[in-house]
Every structure is written in C-alpha cells, then in structure tokens.
Design an enzyme around this catalytic site. Structure first.
Site, PDB file in Angstrom:
ATOM      1  CB  SER A   8      -0.970   0.004   1.188  1.00 21.92           C
ATOM      2  OG  SER A   8      -0.304   0.148   2.406  1.00 21.92           O
ATOM      3  CG  ASN A  99      12.148   0.737   7.060  1.00 21.09           C
ATOM      4  OD1 ASN A  99      11.415   0.147   6.277  1.00 21.09           O
ATOM      5  ND2 ASN A  99      12.108   0.528   8.362  1.00 21.09           N
ATOM      6  CG  HIS A 101       9.081   0.874  12.387  1.00 19.65           C
ATOM      7  ND1 HIS A 101       9.160  -0.493  12.243  1.00 19.65           N
ATOM      8  CD2 HIS A 101       8.743   1.110  13.677  1.00 19.65           C
ATOM      9  CE1 HIS A 101       8.881  -1.073  13.403  1.00 19.65           C
ATOM     10  NE2 HIS A 101       8.631  -0.126  14.294  1.00 19.65           N
TER      11      HIS A 101
HETATM   12  C1  GRF Z   1       3.825  -0.659   6.835  1.00 20.18           C
HETATM   13  O1  GRF Z   1       3.106  -0.531   8.044  1.00 20.18           O
HETATM   14  C2  GRF Z   1       5.244  -0.225   7.037  1.00 20.18           C
HETATM   15  O2  GRF Z   1       5.387   0.816   7.952  1.00 20.18           O
HETATM   16  C3  GRF Z   1       5.891  -1.480   7.574  1.00 20.18           C
HETATM   17  O3  GRF Z   1       5.282  -2.524   6.859  1.00 20.18           O
HETATM   18  C4  GRF Z   1       3.990  -2.119   6.427  1.00 20.18           C
HETATM   19  C5  GRF Z   1       3.956  -2.292   4.950  1.00 20.18           C
HETATM   20  O4  GRF Z   1       2.678  -2.090   4.435  1.00 20.18           O
HETATM   21  N1  GRF Z   1       7.326  -1.432   7.452  1.00 20.18           N
HETATM   22  P1  GRF Z   1       2.466  -2.037   2.865  1.00 20.18           P
HETATM   23  O5  GRF Z   1       3.052  -3.317   2.280  1.00 20.18           O
HETATM   24  O6  GRF Z   1       3.139  -0.824   2.328  1.00 20.18           O
HETATM   25  O7  GRF Z   1       0.967  -1.998   2.706  1.00 20.18           O
END
Ligand code: GRF
Length: 208
Positions: A8, A99, A101
C-alpha cells in the site's frame, strides 16, 4: 523500492509520482516474494520489477546491487520489506536507503509495533521514516507523524489508522529528499526550510 507484501505504501508513492510536479519516479520494484501483491501492481504499471528470492543476505545483496546499478537507482525505499539487509550493502548505500516503520521510533522497533504500543498504554503512536543503518529500525530520523490511540483499538484497527498516515508521510519524505533538502549531519537529519509545529498535541484533547 524493496517490498515483501501488500504494497500500500508502494501504491501511495506511485500515486504521488503521477503528479505533474513530483520530483521523483519509481524506476524499479524488487520483492523477495513472488506472490507479493505490490509486485503485481508494479508489473501492471509497467515498472521494471523483479523477484530476488532470499537465499542468504549476501546473495540477495549482490543481485539487488546489480539491479540497482543497472537501473541507475538513486534512493532505495523499503516499504514492508521483511528481511534484514546485508551490513555491507547497507554501508555501500549509506544515507541512500530509507525505511518506513509504524511507530514513533526509537519506541517500538521490530515486529508488531502496534501491539507493542497498545501493551505500553501510550496515548499516541505514529510512523517514522528514517535512513537505514545495520541494526533493524535504527538510523537518522527524517520525518514522523503522530497517530492517536483510541480506547477500543486493537492491533488491526491501529495498523489501519497508522497506514493511512504512512501513505501521506512517505511521499512527502521522498519529495524532500528528491528536492535535495535533506542531509545527514553527525548522524542526525537536517531539513532545509523545516519548521516545527507551534503547538503540542494532547490526548484526551479537551480535559482542561
Ligand atoms: C507498513 O506498516 C510499514 O510501515 C511497515 O510494513 C507495512 C507495509 O505495508 N514497514 P504495505 O506493504 O506498504 O501496505
């Protein structure tokens, strides 16, 4: 971009890149899992995409390095990439890997940060975009957004609320980097033209 799953954040970055004045483009998407929905999205968008199955950290890094060089990648964005990167790769790309998080780092690094926040009983959590260092979820913090915790939240509802904010914070942060406004000085981030918010948040929001 390096992904492992849903993608996403990847879709949010694709949407941002479609804007006429956005200063970056996604040139390549790499997944360590062939079935990652984000990979199918990138393929449908016609973007160079590849699966690099994760044998060892070194083997993954060698293949990723070749692809990144081939595609002349300038910034590597991790978005839900669930592997720990090879330390030499991280050093070679120092301050060129970011990254996102879903917590206000350095609070709640690692797995299930939303559950960690609920267990700690904090009133706010959020998300963080940071430059990547060897240790998982460490590195100079570029940007953060705060998300309130509701009394009836569980891990899933909190994750959804945080994700909605991630989808704004990640494109904003990539924009700042692409505009050349972000630099690392003594392992902290300085952002040209940045102003701190004037007021604090509180939760509950109207108790006096
Ligand atoms: C997100 O919550 C990101 O912060 C974490 O993993 C999740 C990935 O979600 N590192 P998506 O695959 O981008 O929907």
């Amino acid at each position: 971009m390096l992904i492992s799953g849903h993608g996403s954040n990847l879709r949010a970055l694709f949407a941002a890149c479609a804007g006429p004045t956005y200063p970056a483009e996604i040139v390549s998407v790499v997944s360590d899992r062939a079935e990652a929905p984000g990979l199918a999205y990138a393929q449908a968008a016609g973007t160079c995409s590849a699966v690099i199955a994760h044998q060892s950290r070194q083997a993954f890094a060698a293949q990723a390095e070749a692809l990144l060089r081939d595609q002349r990648v300038q910034l590597v964005c991790l978005a839900g990439f669930m592997r720990v990167l090879d330390a030499a790769f991280v050093e070679a790309w120092r301050d060129r890997i970011i990254n996102i998080h879903p917590s206000l780092l350095p609070a709640f690094p690692g797995l299930h940060p939303q559950s960690q926040a609920l267990a700690a009983g904090v009133r706010f959590t959020g998300c963080t975009v940071h430059f990547v260092r060897r240790e998982v979820d460490t590195g100079p913090i570029i940007s953060q957004a705060v998300v309130p915790i509701h009394p009836d939240d569980d891990e899933a509802s909190l994750a959804v609320r945080i994700l909605g904010v991630e989808h704004r914070l990640y494109p904003l942060t990539v924009r700042l980097i692409a505009e050349g406004r972000v630099r690392v000085v003594a392992d902290k981030v300085e952002i040209e033209g940045w102003r701190a918010p004037k007021i604090a948040l509180q939760n509950p929001d109207s108790c006096w």
